[in-house]
Design an enzyme around this catalytic site. Structure first.
Site, mmCIF file in Angstrom:
data_model
loop_
_atom_site.group_PDB
_atom_site.id
_atom_site.type_symbol
_atom_site.label_atom_id
_atom_site.label_comp_id
_atom_site.label_asym_id
_atom_site.label_seq_id
_atom_site.Cartn_x
_atom_site.Cartn_y
_atom_site.Cartn_z
ATOM 1 N N ASP A 39 0.873 -1.174 0.000
ATOM 2 C CA ASP A 39 0.000 0.000 0.000
ATOM 3 C C ASP A 39 0.906 1.219 0.000
ATOM 4 O O ASP A 39 1.617 1.475 0.979
ATOM 5 C CB ASP A 39 -0.893 -0.021 1.244
ATOM 6 C CG ASP A 39 -1.929 1.093 1.256
ATOM 7 O OD1 ASP A 39 -1.710 2.133 0.593
ATOM 8 O OD2 ASP A 39 -2.958 0.932 1.947
ATOM 9 N N TYR A 83 -7.976 15.909 -7.910
ATOM 10 C CA TYR A 83 -7.194 15.102 -8.840
ATOM 11 C C TYR A 83 -6.225 15.985 -9.619
ATOM 12 O O TYR A 83 -5.032 15.666 -9.753
ATOM 13 C CB TYR A 83 -8.122 14.357 -9.794
ATOM 14 C CG TYR A 83 -7.398 13.524 -10.820
ATOM 15 C CD1 TYR A 83 -6.797 12.323 -10.464
ATOM 16 C CD2 TYR A 83 -7.304 13.940 -12.152
ATOM 17 C CE1 TYR A 83 -6.130 11.550 -11.403
ATOM 18 C CE2 TYR A 83 -6.635 13.172 -13.093
ATOM 19 C CZ TYR A 83 -6.052 11.981 -12.711
ATOM 20 O OH TYR A 83 -5.381 11.224 -13.645
#
Length: 266
Positions: free
Chosen positions: A78, A171
């Protein structure tokens, strides 16, 4: 001496050093561009470590790469967690002895919405993967590459890394950050022979594009704004990644290669 060096580089084809089978680490390798990059490097006879959070899919991908003749391993990781990233890089080096190329492809678009609806939770959901994940990945990849005095890192940005767009501000901001990190790390790594670049795709036929556009009608309208009038394929972006990582781009560092069908030309 210079002619001999240039000849050696030419014979080296795409590789970043004289290793016959360079070691390539790819984060976010289980889907989309990361997955396509894994196959592209495998076809170039690289030894590939693929990483992601879903073990079953990761092991299946590694098996598919091995079926092509590539030495391939899956390491579950991760990128939001430093211990996980550190272990990923260390296991790669323990398995293959070095790290020649790293492709930092893990990313998420987050939840769409106007700036007035943003929350700290939405911010963390995007920035922890796209920005912190890139920071931690480069930190530990460069730790190895600086010591071996060679290596090539390719981060994944976006057309949105150089412009704005409504309702996806987090984003957009995260990809601007990736490009700034890329340029800064490139300066730090240059004296040690470590190159750091980014590939910035435009719209690509991935699940992310489907989520962002919502339906085929909206997708068609969106793609009409692309001069080439289509989305790219993950394989086209993977080809660009392999080139940027390769010895054929040996004088290329701190740069953003925009592969977007002319989107930023108009």
């Amino acid at each position: 001496m210079a002619l001999a060096a240039n000849a050696a580089l030419s014979m080296n084809n795409w590789r970043t050093n004289m290793s016959e089978h360079p070691v390539v680490l790819i984060t976010g390798a289980l889907t989309g561009i990361g997955r396509a990059a894994a196959f592209a490097f495998a076809h170039e006879h690289a030894r590939v470590v693929v990483s992601g959070r879903r073990a079953e899919e990761g092991e299946q991908l590694a098996a598919e790469l091995r079926a092509l003749g590539s030495e391939a391993e899956f390491v579950q990781a991760d990128v939001r967690l430093e211990d996980s990233v550190r272990e990923l890089v260390d296991r790669t080096v323990a398995r293959f002895g070095r790290l020649d190329v790293a492709v930092n492809s893990a990313g998420t678009e987050g939840e769409s919405g106007p700036v007035t609806e943003l929350t700290p939770e939405r911010y963390a959901a995007v920035f922890d993967t796209n920005v912190l994940g890139t920071v931690l990945s480069m930190k530990h990849e460069m730790r190895v590459m600086l010591a071996q005095r060679s290596g090539s890192i390719v981060n994944i940005s976006s057309t949105m890394g150089s412009r704005g767009a409504p309702n996806v501000s987090l984003y957009v901001a995260s990809k601007h950050a990736v490009e700034g990190l890329t340029r800064s790390a490139a300066i730090e790594g240059a004296a040690s022979g470590v190159r750091v670049n980014a590939v910035a795709p435009g719209p690509v036929e991935t699940a992310m594009l489907q989520r962002l556009t919502g339906n085929e009608e909206r997708k068609a309208v969106f793609l009409a704004s692309v001069p080439l009038k289509r989305a790219g394929t993950p394989e086209e972006i993977a080809d660009a990644i392999v080139f940027v990582a390769s010895g054929k781009a040996s004088f290329f560092t701190g740069e953003i290669l925009r592969v977007n069908g002319g989107k930023t030309a108009s």
